[in-house]
Scaffold this active site. Structure first.
Site, mmCIF file in Angstrom:
data_model
loop_
_atom_site.group_PDB
_atom_site.id
_atom_site.type_symbol
_atom_site.label_atom_id
_atom_site.label_comp_id
_atom_site.label_asym_id
_atom_site.label_seq_id
_atom_site.Cartn_x
_atom_site.Cartn_y
_atom_site.Cartn_z
ATOM 1 N N TYR A 70 18.471 65.223 51.987
ATOM 2 C CA TYR A 70 19.272 65.655 53.130
ATOM 3 C C TYR A 70 19.812 67.047 52.804
ATOM 4 O O TYR A 70 20.526 67.223 51.817
ATOM 5 C CB TYR A 70 20.420 64.669 53.337
ATOM 6 N N ALA A 82 11.318 56.174 74.959
ATOM 7 C CA ALA A 82 10.080 56.597 75.624
ATOM 8 C C ALA A 82 9.251 55.422 76.122
ATOM 9 O O ALA A 82 8.391 55.579 76.994
ATOM 10 C CB ALA A 82 9.244 57.459 74.679
#
Lengths: 546, 546
Positions: B462, B267
């Site tokens: 996770y 970005a």
């Protein structure tokens, strides 16, 4: 741990007072050696207390600030203001001895993070510059009372933010208010069995907020890491409101904005609380001195420790010049006998390596020491005496400067870091720049250097300069510092742990690019649209090229 | 190391092809167990290739890009464009099987960093959106071909930036071009005796540029650290010109802007080169499996290793649910006999801990293993077989998803991290959110969890989810993911190593504050004033509140 009570005394750090100068005396043998070695002559300059102008703080601003912090905590007397005028660089100390000095118009002492936030909002409303002030130990002009384009400037003294807010023993995280001085942090954490392990030379005076604002690095960085590695979270007061960061030990939720706050030197906001990783106090410690023959052998040893698992907490290598100064000045050494001892063992150009280990018990310490020594060869051990001598004096440097200055010595330090493959080139370039700049017919400068922070990919270089003061001492050092900075640029970082402040700002664009400076400026505009925060430091207003 | 040659084949990663689905088959016993455990029924959805619209790239822009990279490297055929349409999330895979999909108007393949810079400048000139594309392994929408407010979007494919630029053996730094795929990086570094030690599950396809852009973390993070800890320097192509950072191993020259680039997800600019710390290839490796009784005992063990010097390279703890799935699905286990063996040793709720050690020689490895095991107690050893079984299958997860999807399973992962004291609360909250969202009369979801990255102050979590697919599979997972993200918010980070992309952007403000989002937006405006870079990712345009 030396308890340091004097940080709350507004006079204690006014280093121009006779009390400050008496902190450390220059031993006779040292003065004699300096005369012989550097050409120092017995010329003394009288200390002239600088003028303190009238406070320019407007009455309505003063009233607004007093309403937040209490009338007695908006202090405008000359001594208090002078005590918060700049830091502890050589040029700062010169200014305190009779030079021109930037004095804040008032010293404002908020009690807690909320009060800091309201003080900042009030300063935005009244368009007054704010210089956050912790321990005042900046050596790069980071706490200079500059007002930028504002009519008045306050020193925002964080001394009352002195609390340990919380300890999370499961996560090993402690939250400390920004104004906590390092010895107090250690004392408060020790009650819980913890240590920060952060021991920079400024330890006795510096604050945890200052450590975070400047990306400090302590003498035990090999074991504990740099201060930014300890920061788990920050609470920051900004002109646009409070900002809190740090919900996890690591994250991929975008760029690490904590690392944008750490090192922002009060230009983006005022850090009011820091969440810090803590560690159990080690049960066993050991410091030793080893001597290598020549800089190259010493650097190879330090690099092996950094790259191959040295397992030390302290790794500090002095170059031949610093080793000579240490052997000569620090006392306690039978210098001639020591040289003979070393020469008999093949050491013609001694470089002292101080190593420190910490363990959770003696067996752990012994295992670490074995892992270290397995990586080293070709040294002469000076045993624990040399290590303990270093440890004993490790915070003394700043205290000795007044005595040296009284004796007519220009004394200052500067530091940098680079990758291993450029380390020798960088040391040579800085040495040459300083020697060329400071050597005159009657003055033979000492430029000593050490590595005190090493990494897998490189190391820091810390230079100490001693030279007889010239008739224009400000120009003498300004020229030398400029020469050193120009030598550093392109080869290493303009600062490894002293930060940018005023002094290094001109060199920042070379290091982080024009785009880097523009990015810092854009963040500054976002968080501090009217520019009240620490003007003239870090972000010095390069405008976008668009 | 598995050589991966297919990353240059534009069709290889089009996972909707039968070839992709054949990568891994679901064993019969696994399918049977899933039917019984989750209520999976034998319902198959036909795979429908998504429509590829005509390229909207204007002719003049196409010509300008072709002039930079060569005509054959501006590719607009349907298959190539489809192969660069999004990443590898479950929703991405669903889209490739017949959903709506964002397809770039062209795939542009520059040859080197200079060409990347010129492509970006050309896209600014023609106002075309640019999605940097490495291995395409994003699971958060990070490489979705969104065009924002632009008329066209290109995928900037970095596959041709595949060179090892330099190796500095003294500093142990290697410079790699951004498009180098991890196995190629290891292969090229191995020729010099080095390894990155970065082994995320995406290893076979992901690139070093992608690792840096997303703050990746590998399975050996206990030994090698997160990817951002390896980044010594970056070269970035931005709309305002090239930006280079990284002159020293550590610095106090202001905030760490490298850490602003790392995690910026394309970005702010396109990373074209990364200077990385490398390490000698370890001469000895060992992996073992240990079983603890219950999650609490396992977490206590992992925390002890992280806080007290575990000296492992891999530390991975499965919760009871993941341990059960692993024992059942991974094959090779005589599951009943194993349970009896464990129960006879007092283990009623097995949690598998996989440990990996690396040493410069066998003695070093043995010393590390001793240091680890000294911190542990109350476990049952499964020896090296369990460790090797994990190592063997550690990159297989992504390949198995197509087979599971073929069988009608909704299969996805998500992850977070937090400090130790909140870890159990976070796991419980996410589990509950996922189970509540996904459980229906006929569907009994499996929510399995592991810790694969641990730190002194906390750890990652996770989660893997397996549940029979509903009639509206996009809504099924979108709702579950939203519930999980809401459960995470306030307790942990929205991403420990998957990054922000499109999927996590709505939750970013809760984590880094509105001020944090504004700071990112200000940096974006500074570096990418017209907003061509990766629109809709990371910085989603919250405007300042001023």
């Amino acid at each position: 741990m030396t308890p340091v009570a004097d940080h709350l005394d507004p006079y204690a750090r006014a280093t121009w007072t006779p009390a400050g100068a008496a902190d450390a005396r220059l031993p006779a043998h040292a003065a004699g050696w300096l005369r012989e070695r550097t050409g120092l002559r017995d010329v003394r300059t009288p200390v002239v207390h600088p003028d303190v102008p009238e406070s320019a703080l407007p009455g309505d601003a003063r009233a607004a600030l007093a309403a937040i912090v209490g009338d007695e905590h908006v202090r405008a007397d000359a001594r208090t203001r002078l005590g918060r005028s700049g830091g502890l660089s050589y040029l700062d100390l010169l200014a305190h001895r009779g030079g021109r000095i930037d004095v804040p118009d008032a010293v404002v002492e908020p009690a807690d993070p909320d009060a800091v936030q309201r003080v900042i909002e009030s300063c935005v409303e009244h368009d007054i510059a704010v210089v956050p002030f912790g321990g005042g130990t900046s050596v790069v002009g980071g706490v200079k009372a500059l007002r930028g384009d504002k009519a008045a400037v306050i020193a925002l003294d964080l001394a009352r933010l002195d609390r340990l807010v919380s300890v999370d023993p499961v996560s090993r995280i402690a939250v400390l208010q920004a104004g906590v001085v390092a010895p107090d942090a250690e004392r408060m954490l020790a009650a819980h069995g913890y240590t920060l392990g952060h021991f920079p030379q400024s330890f006795e005076r510096a604050t945890v907020g200052g450590f975070a604002a400047t990306r400090s690095s302590g003498q035990a960085s090999a074991g504990y890491g740099r201060f930014e590695a300890m920061v788990e979270g920050v609470r920051v007061a900004t002109p646009r409101g409070e900002w809190r960061l740090g919900v996890a030990p690591a994250s991929a939720a975008g760029p690490d904005l904590k690392q944008l706050v750490v090192g922002s030197e009060g230009a983006f906001g005022v850090i009011t609380e820091v969440a810090l990783r803590v560690r159990p106090i080690p049960k066993a410690q050991r410091y030793e001195g080893l001597v290598f023959d020549g800089w190259a052998a010493g650097v190879a040893a330090v690099r092996a420790l950094a790259q191959d698992g040295g397992r030390c907490s302290v790794v500090r290598l002095s170059d031949p010049q610093e080793t000579e100064v240490g052997f000569t000045l620090k006392g306690g050494w039978k210098i001639t006998a020591l040289r003979r001892y070393l020469r008999a063992r093949g050491v013609v150009e001694p470089c002292l390596l101080v190593l420190g280990w910490e363990g959770r018990d003696k067996a752990d310490l012994a295992a670490r020491r074995r892992a270290t020594l397995r990586l080293l060869s070709g040294y002469v051990s000076l045993g624990t005496a040399a290590g303990e001598a270093w440890r004993h004096g490790r915070f003394a440097g700043p205290r000795q400067r007044d005595a040296l200055m009284d004796a007519g010595v220009c004394v200052e330090t500067l530091e940098t870091a680079t990758h291993w493959s450029r380390l020798d080139a960088l040391r040579a370039a800085v040495r040459t720049a300083l020697l060329d700049s400071l050597t005159t017919a009657g003055r033979r400068p000492i430029v000593a250097c050490h590595i005190s922070h090493s990494y897998e990919t490189g190391a820091s270089l810390y230079f100490t300069v001693l030279v007889p003061r010239s008739d224009d001492p400000v120009a003498q050092w300004t020229d030398a510092k400029r020469a050193a900075c120009e030598a550093i640029t392109g080869l290493g970082t303009i600062s490894h742990h002293h930060a940018v402040g005023v002094d290094h700002a001109p060199y920042l664009a070379e290091e982080i690019g024009g785009l880097g400076v523009d990015v810092l400026a854009s963040v500054k505009r976002e968080l501090d649209p009217t520019g009240v925060l620490n003007p003239g430091k870090l972000v010095v207003g390069r405008r976008p090229a668009r």
